[in-house]
Design an enzyme around this catalytic site. Structure first.
Site, PDB file in Angstrom:
ATOM      1  N   THR A   2      35.983  30.568  50.731  1.00 16.31           N
ATOM      2  CA  THR A   2      36.051  31.915  50.174  1.00 16.31           C
ATOM      3  C   THR A   2      35.401  31.927  48.799  1.00 16.31           C
ATOM      4  O   THR A   2      35.626  31.029  47.987  1.00 16.31           O
ATOM      5  CB  THR A   2      37.507  32.401  50.053  1.00 16.31           C
ATOM      6  OG1 THR A   2      38.105  32.430  51.357  1.00 16.31           O
ATOM      7  CG2 THR A   2      37.571  33.802  49.456  1.00 16.31           C
ATOM      8  N   PHE A  46      34.948  33.984  45.199  1.00 17.89           N
ATOM      9  CA  PHE A  46      35.685  34.902  44.348  1.00 17.89           C
ATOM     10  C   PHE A  46      34.817  35.342  43.176  1.00 17.89           C
ATOM     11  O   PHE A  46      34.002  34.573  42.663  1.00 17.89           O
ATOM     12  CB  PHE A  46      36.935  34.220  43.764  1.00 17.89           C
ATOM     13  CG  PHE A  46      37.979  33.834  44.781  1.00 17.89           C
ATOM     14  CD1 PHE A  46      39.098  34.616  44.985  1.00 17.89           C
ATOM     15  CD2 PHE A  46      37.845  32.660  45.511  1.00 17.89           C
ATOM     16  CE1 PHE A  46      40.068  34.249  45.909  1.00 17.89           C
ATOM     17  CE2 PHE A  46      38.810  32.285  46.435  1.00 17.89           C
ATOM     18  CZ  PHE A  46      39.920  33.082  46.641  1.00 17.89           C
TER      19      PHE A  46
END
Length: 283
Positions: free
Chosen positions: A172, A174
């Site tokens: 992921t 960010f």
């Protein structure tokens, strides 16, 4: 860096893990929603915010694309966090005791192999760390959670099996956000610029708007579109490119973009993360 960094989720979420990895000296502040995390930064309850923008398997986080441009916050960095799912059970539970696996719907979709292998019933919960919290509260050996090793530590669960995700590249990305932009010298190597723009409602507007990035040799790493206010004729784009807006090539590309767009707004200029550089970006 010291201070407070806000994230969406409960303690032990992957966003919490990303905060601790990027800023080990900061206190993490869990927030119920993305909007609440943004407001915590805006109101001064947190110094920074950690907002997920995309996942290598699940794609973009649409809420962030909708909330961030009008938040008044600035992107000052990026963080990449490997998603390493663990099968968590209450103390004393064994693999053979398990009957159900609780987690977020996306996480459950990323561990289909282990669910099939163990014959576990998938039960959708609000988030991964929240599932770990529930399993700890219930105290039942037949219930497991799919969550992080940090969640196991926080909620007193045993890791019955680590790295149960189907794809090893599950990562992921960010955005690190702040109430103020960080001034970055245009001569600094390995920079990213994130901006939003809207194109004029004329034929081939997007094609013409983006042409300047190709002719000026600008590497565009992300381009996302989404509707504004539910109108199919009003489309906004969020874009990540390599470089600084004052560097000649990107400056010319943005000038050309402005000619075909109704609005161009820079959300942040920030250094590339080490993870991105390790993959050969900026070469």
């Amino acid at each position: 860096m010291t201070g407070v960094i806000a994230f969406q989720g409960v303690p032990g979420a992957y966003s919490d893990l990303a905060c601790r990895a990027a800023f080990p000296g900061m206190t993490t502040l869990p927030c119920l929603t993305f909007a609440a995390a943004i407001e915590a930064v805006r109101a001064g309850q947190a110094t920074l915010g950690m907002l997920p923008c995309e996942n290598s398997l699940a794609g973009r986080v649409s809420d962030i694309h909708a909330l961030l441009p009008d938040s008044g916050l600035f992107i000052i960095g990026e963080q990449f966090q490997r998603v390493e799912h663990c099968l968590l059970g209450v103390r004393g539970a064994t693999i053979g005791d398990l009957r159900r696996a609780h987690s977020h719907s996306v996480a459950l979709g990323q561990v289909r192999q282990i669910l099939a292998e163990l014959g576990l019933v998938a039960v959708v919960e609000g988030d991964t760390a929240g599932a770990a919290q529930l399993v700890a509260q219930w105290g039942r050996k037949e219930d497991a959670a799919i969550a992080s090793s940090l969640a196991a530590e926080i909620y007193g669960l045993d890791i019955l099996r680590a790295n149960v995700e189907d794809a090893a590249h599950n990562t992921t990305r960010f955005y690190v956000v702040s109430p103020w932009p960080v001034k970055v010298d245009e001569a600094t190597p390995h920079l990213m610029t994130t901006f939003v723009f809207r194109v004029r409602n004329v034929p081939a507007a997007l094609y013409k708007a983006l042409g300047g990035f190709a002719t000026n040799g600008i590497n565009m790493t992300k381009l996302e579109s989404y509707m504004l206010a539910g109108e199919f004729t009003a489309t906004q784009f969020l874009c990540d490119v390599e470089g600084h807006p004052e560097q000649p090539g990107l400056r010319r590309a943005l000038e050309e973009l402005s000619f075909f767009s109704t609005e161009v707004r820079v959300l942040g200029v920030y250094p590339m993360a080490a993870f991105r550089l390790a993959q050969g970006a900026g070469d």
